[in-house]
Design an enzyme around this catalytic site. Structure first.
Site, mmCIF file in Angstrom:
data_model
loop_
_atom_site.group_PDB
_atom_site.id
_atom_site.type_symbol
_atom_site.label_atom_id
_atom_site.label_comp_id
_atom_site.label_asym_id
_atom_site.label_seq_id
_atom_site.Cartn_x
_atom_site.Cartn_y
_atom_site.Cartn_z
ATOM 1 C CB ALA A 13 3.988 18.411 -0.226
ATOM 2 N NE ARG A 19 -3.216 4.873 -4.741
ATOM 3 C CZ ARG A 19 -2.169 4.207 -4.271
ATOM 4 N NH1 ARG A 19 -2.331 2.997 -3.750
ATOM 5 N NH2 ARG A 19 -0.960 4.744 -4.303
ATOM 6 N N GLY A 146 8.851 0.876 -3.855
ATOM 7 C CA GLY A 146 10.132 0.650 -4.522
ATOM 8 C C GLY A 146 10.949 -0.369 -3.732
ATOM 9 C CG ASN A 234 -0.214 5.701 -1.061
ATOM 10 O OD1 ASN A 234 0.274 6.733 -1.510
ATOM 11 N ND2 ASN A 234 0.519 4.697 -0.629
ATOM 12 C CE LYS A 357 -21.007 33.714 24.415
ATOM 13 N NZ LYS A 357 -21.658 34.718 23.556
HETATM 14 C C1 UD1 Z 1 7.824 6.650 -3.968
HETATM 15 C C2 UD1 Z 1 9.143 6.006 -4.391
HETATM 16 C C3 UD1 Z 1 9.130 4.556 -3.949
HETATM 17 C C4 UD1 Z 1 8.938 4.477 -2.454
HETATM 18 C C5 UD1 Z 1 7.669 5.221 -2.056
HETATM 19 C C6 UD1 Z 1 7.606 5.309 -0.569
HETATM 20 C C7 UD1 Z 1 9.820 7.153 -6.432
HETATM 21 C C8 UD1 Z 1 9.951 7.051 -7.881
HETATM 22 N N1 UD1 Z 1 9.299 6.096 -5.812
HETATM 23 O O1 UD1 Z 1 6.802 5.986 -4.667
HETATM 24 O O2 UD1 Z 1 10.358 3.935 -4.308
HETATM 25 O O3 UD1 Z 1 8.870 3.126 -2.046
HETATM 26 O O4 UD1 Z 1 7.687 6.548 -2.565
HETATM 27 O O5 UD1 Z 1 6.359 5.837 -0.155
HETATM 28 O O6 UD1 Z 1 10.214 8.140 -5.860
HETATM 29 N N2 UD1 Z 1 5.616 14.007 -5.588
HETATM 30 C C9 UD1 Z 1 5.840 15.291 -6.029
HETATM 31 N N3 UD1 Z 1 5.967 15.519 -7.354
HETATM 32 C C10 UD1 Z 1 5.882 14.528 -8.273
HETATM 33 C C11 UD1 Z 1 5.667 13.224 -7.808
HETATM 34 C C12 UD1 Z 1 5.539 12.995 -6.462
HETATM 35 O O7 UD1 Z 1 5.928 16.222 -5.236
HETATM 36 O O8 UD1 Z 1 6.010 14.828 -9.469
HETATM 37 C C13 UD1 Z 1 5.501 13.773 -4.156
HETATM 38 C C14 UD1 Z 1 4.161 13.207 -3.724
HETATM 39 O O9 UD1 Z 1 3.274 14.244 -3.362
HETATM 40 C C15 UD1 Z 1 4.517 12.339 -2.517
HETATM 41 C C16 UD1 Z 1 5.944 11.921 -2.806
HETATM 42 O O10 UD1 Z 1 6.453 12.795 -3.795
HETATM 43 O O11 UD1 Z 1 4.499 13.070 -1.311
HETATM 44 C C17 UD1 Z 1 6.012 10.489 -3.318
HETATM 45 O O12 UD1 Z 1 5.261 10.390 -4.492
HETATM 46 P P1 UD1 Z 1 4.341 9.138 -4.765
HETATM 47 O O13 UD1 Z 1 3.654 9.347 -6.059
HETATM 48 O O14 UD1 Z 1 3.518 8.843 -3.587
HETATM 49 O O15 UD1 Z 1 5.452 8.018 -4.976
HETATM 50 P P2 UD1 Z 1 5.269 6.490 -4.744
HETATM 51 O O16 UD1 Z 1 4.696 5.895 -5.951
HETATM 52 O O17 UD1 Z 1 4.611 6.269 -3.442
HETATM 53 MG MG MG Z 2 3.387 7.354 -2.070
#
Ligand code: UD1
Ligand code: MG
Length: 510
Positions: A13, A19, A146, A234, A357
C-alpha cells in the site's frame, strides 16, 4: 532447531495512485463502508495470520493512522521510495523475524477480493506443495495488467508486465490479479536475486515466479472463479465501477437473507450494515456505517441512515439520520432530520419537518410537525404541538428541557431551557415557556387578544377588505372613543396576559 510455521500477510500500500488525482492516498479511498485497504485487510482476516505487515509510503502518516483504527495489530513498514512490488515485499520481510512458513501478498487496491477466494488460494498452494502460487483470472480486457505466460503443458512459465510483453503475450487474457502465496524461505531467497532490468527499472515481485521456475521450484496458478473479484482500482472511474459491483453483491446477499430491496439499483448499503428479515428498503436509500435495521422495518424512499439503529417494524420515510436510534414500531418522516443521540422509544413519532438532536422521545410520544427538539427529554405518550422550538442554546451553553409523560403542549411553543413541563401538564398555543409548568397545570405565556371593532372600514376605507366587511354587515358605524386605537397599538400593543386557563384556546396539534 525447527522453525515455526508462521503465516504472514503482506499488503502492498505504498503506491501513490497517481491516476486517482487525489490528496488522499489511493488505498484510503472509501468504498461502501471501508477503505480500499480496509476491504483487503478484511479479505485476509480469516487467514488468522500470525503477523500482518502493511507496506506504506505515499501518505504514510495517514495510512498508519487509519491502520490504528481498523487493524491495530498490523505492522506498518515504511518503503520510503517506491522501487517496485518486489522491493516492497523485500522491505516488509526484513521487518519481521525470519521463519519458515507461508507469506500471502496482496496488492492494496483489489477491494472486491473475497475472503473465500484468498482461503481457496492458500489451500491450493498448500495442497500443491508449491513454492509460489499466483491468483489469476481470465478477463475481457487485460489492458495494463501482468499476463500469465504458460508453457506448452499449461504450466506457469513467467508473469510478464504489459509494457515488457511482446505482441503474442499481450494477446493473453489471463492476468495476474496481484495476490500471491509463497513459501517464505524460497521467497526471501528469490527476492535477493531480483533485477531491475525492465521497462520501469523496478524490482518486480512477479519476476519471483520466473526465477523459482528456472531453478526447478514448483510454481502454480490458481484461477479465480469470478474475475470481478480481481479488479484493481487505478482511477475514479474504476472506483465508481467497483462501487456499483460491490453494491450489487451486497444487495443480492441481503435479498437472499430475506430483505426486500424495491430498487436495488438505487439502494447503497455499506458492507458494515446489518438488516433483519422482512425489512423493506425502498428506492434511493443509503444505509451507512454501523446502521442496523430491525425485522419488518420500512426504510425509504429517499432515506439516508448513518450509524443509526432502527427497531423492528419501525418506518423511516424521506429522512436523514446520523447516530440516531429509532425504537420498535416508531415512525419518522417524511422529511425528518435525526441528529446524533436522537433516541426515539418504541412507537414514538417524529413527523414532517422535524429535527431532533441529543434528545429522548418516550414511548408513544409524538412530535408531528415543524419542530426542533434539541437537548430534551420527553416522557411517554406526550404530544408536542406543531411549530415548536426547544430553545436549548443561550449563546454560550446548551441547556435541557424536560417534558413529562402524557403532557400536551400547544402549537407554536418555545421551551426556553432549562425548563420543565410536568406529567399531564398542558401549555397554551403560542406560549414562550420560560418557567416550569407543574404537573397537571396549564402553562400560558402569551398576550391576551383584543379586537378593535370597525378598524378596517375606518382605517382601510375603500379596500376590498373594507368592502367585504361592509357586506358582512358587522360594522355598527365608525369606531370611536374606547374602541379606537392607533395602528401601532393594534399591531403591536402590549395586550394582557391571560390570567387563567379559561379561554386560552390552546390548539395542540396531533
Ligand atoms: C501489479 C503487477 C501486475 C498485476 C497488477 C494487478 C507487478 C510488477 N505487477 O501491477 O502483474 O497484473 O498489479 O493489479 O507487481 N506498491 C508498493 N510499492 C511499490 C510499488 C507498488 O507498495 O514500490 C503497491 C501499490 O501501492 C499497489 C500494489 O503495490 O497497491 C501494486 O502496484 P501497482 O503499481 O498498482 O502495480 P501494477 O502496475 O498495477
Ligand atoms: Mg495496480
Amino acid at each position: 532447531m525447527p522453525q515455526p510455521h508462521l503465516r504472514t500477510v503482506v499488503v502492498l500500500a505504498a503506491g501513490e495512485g497517481k491516476r486517482m488525482k487525489s490528496t488522499l492516498p489511493k488505498v484510503l479511498h472509501p468504498l461502501l463502508g471501508r477503505t480500499l485497504l480496509g476491504h483487503v485487510l478484511n479479505a485476509a482476516a480469516p487467514l488468522a495470520a500470525d503477523r500482518t505487515v502493511v507496506v506504506v509510503g505515499h501518505g504514510a502518516d495517514q495510512v498508519r493512522a487509519h491502520l490504528t483504527d481498523v487493524a491495530p495489530d498490523a505492522t506498518p513498514v515504511l518503503q520510503a521510495e517506491q522501487l517496485g512490488t518486489g522491493h516492497a515485499v523485500r522491505i516488509a520481510l526484513e521487518a519481521v523475524p525470519d521463519g519458515a512458513g507461508t507469506v500471502v501478498v496482496i496488492n492494496g487496491d483489489v477491494p472486491l477480493l473475497r475472503p473465500e477466494t484468498v482461503g481457496a488460494l492458500v489451500t491450493a498452494h498448500e495442497q500443491a506443495g508449491a513454492a509460489a502460487t499466483v491468483l489469476a483470472a481470465e478477463v475481457p480486457d487485460p489492458t495494463g495488467l501482468g499476463r500469465i505466460v504458460r508453457d506448452a503443458d499449461g504450466h506457469l512459465e513467467q508473469i510478464v508486465e504489459e509494457r515488457d510483453a511482446d505482441a503474442t503475450q499481450r494477446a493473453i487474457r489471463e492476468i495476474n490479479a496481484g495476490i500471491y502465496v509463497f513459501d517464505a524461505v524460497r521467497l526471501r531467497d528469490a527476492l535477493g536475486k531480483l533485477s531491475t532490468d525492465n521497462d520501469q527499472g523496478e524490482e518486480y515481485l512477479t519476476d519471483v515466479f520466473g526465477l523459482l521456475r528456472s531453478t526447478g521450484e514448483p510454481v502454480a496458478v490458481h484461477v479465480a472463479d469470478d474475475h470481478v473479484e480481481t479488479l484493481g482500482c487505478n482511477d475514479r472511474v474504476e472506483l465508481a465501477t467497483l462501487r456499483r459491483l460491490l453494491r450489487d453483491r451486497v444487495n443480492e446477499a441481503w435479498m437472499r437473507t430475506g430483505v426486500s430491496l424495491l430498487d436495488p439499483a438505487t439502494t447503497w448499503i455499506d458492507v458494515t450494515v446489518a438488516l433483519d428479515r422482512d425489512a423493506v428498503v425502498d428506492q434511493n436509500t443509503q444505509l451507512r456505517g454501523s446502521t442496523v435495521v430491525g425485522a419488518g422495518a420500512l426504510i425509504g424512499p429517499d432515506v439516508t441512515l448513518v450509524d443509526t439503529i432502527v427497531g423492528p417494524a419501525a418506518s423511516v420515510v424521506r429522512s436523514h439520520a446520523v447516530g440516531a436510534e429509532v425504537g420498535a414500531g416508531a415512525s419518522v418522516g417524511p422529511y425528518a432530520y435525526l441528529r446524533p443521540a436522537a433516541r426515539l422509544a418504541d412507537k414514538a413519532k417524529v413527523g414532517t419537518f422535524v429535527e431532533v438532536k441529543n434528545s429522548e422521545i418516550g414511548a408513544g410520544s409524538k412530535v408531528p410537525h415543524l419542530t426542533y427538539v434539541g437537548d430534551a427529554t420527553i416522557g411517554e405518550q406526550s404530544n408536542i404541538g406543531a411549530a415548536s422550538v426547544f430553545v436549548n442554546y443561550d449563546g454560550v451553553n446548551k441547556h435541557r428541557t424536560v417534558i413529562g409523560s402524557h403532557a400536551r403542549t400547544g402549537a407554536d411553543n418555545m421551551f426556553v431551557a432549562p425548563v420543565e413541563v410536568g406529567d399531564g401538564a398542558y401549555t397554551a398555543a403560542g406560549s414562550v415557556i420560560v418557567e416550569d409548568v407543574p404537573a397537571g397545570a396549564m402553562g400560558v405565556a402569551r398576550a391576551r387578544q383584543r379586537n378593535i371593532e370597525g378598524w378596517v372600514v375606518k382605517r382601510r376605507a375603500g379596500t376590498a377588505a373594507a368592502q367585504a366587511a361592509e357586506r358582512a354587515g358587522t360594522v355598527q358605524g365608525a369606531p370611536n372613543g374606547a374602541g379606537a386605537a392607533s395602528d401601532s397599538e393594534a399591531m403591536h400593543g402590549p395586550g394582557e396576559t391571560v390570567g387563567g386557563p379559561s379561554g386560552t384556546g390552546d390548539t395542540a396539534t396531533e
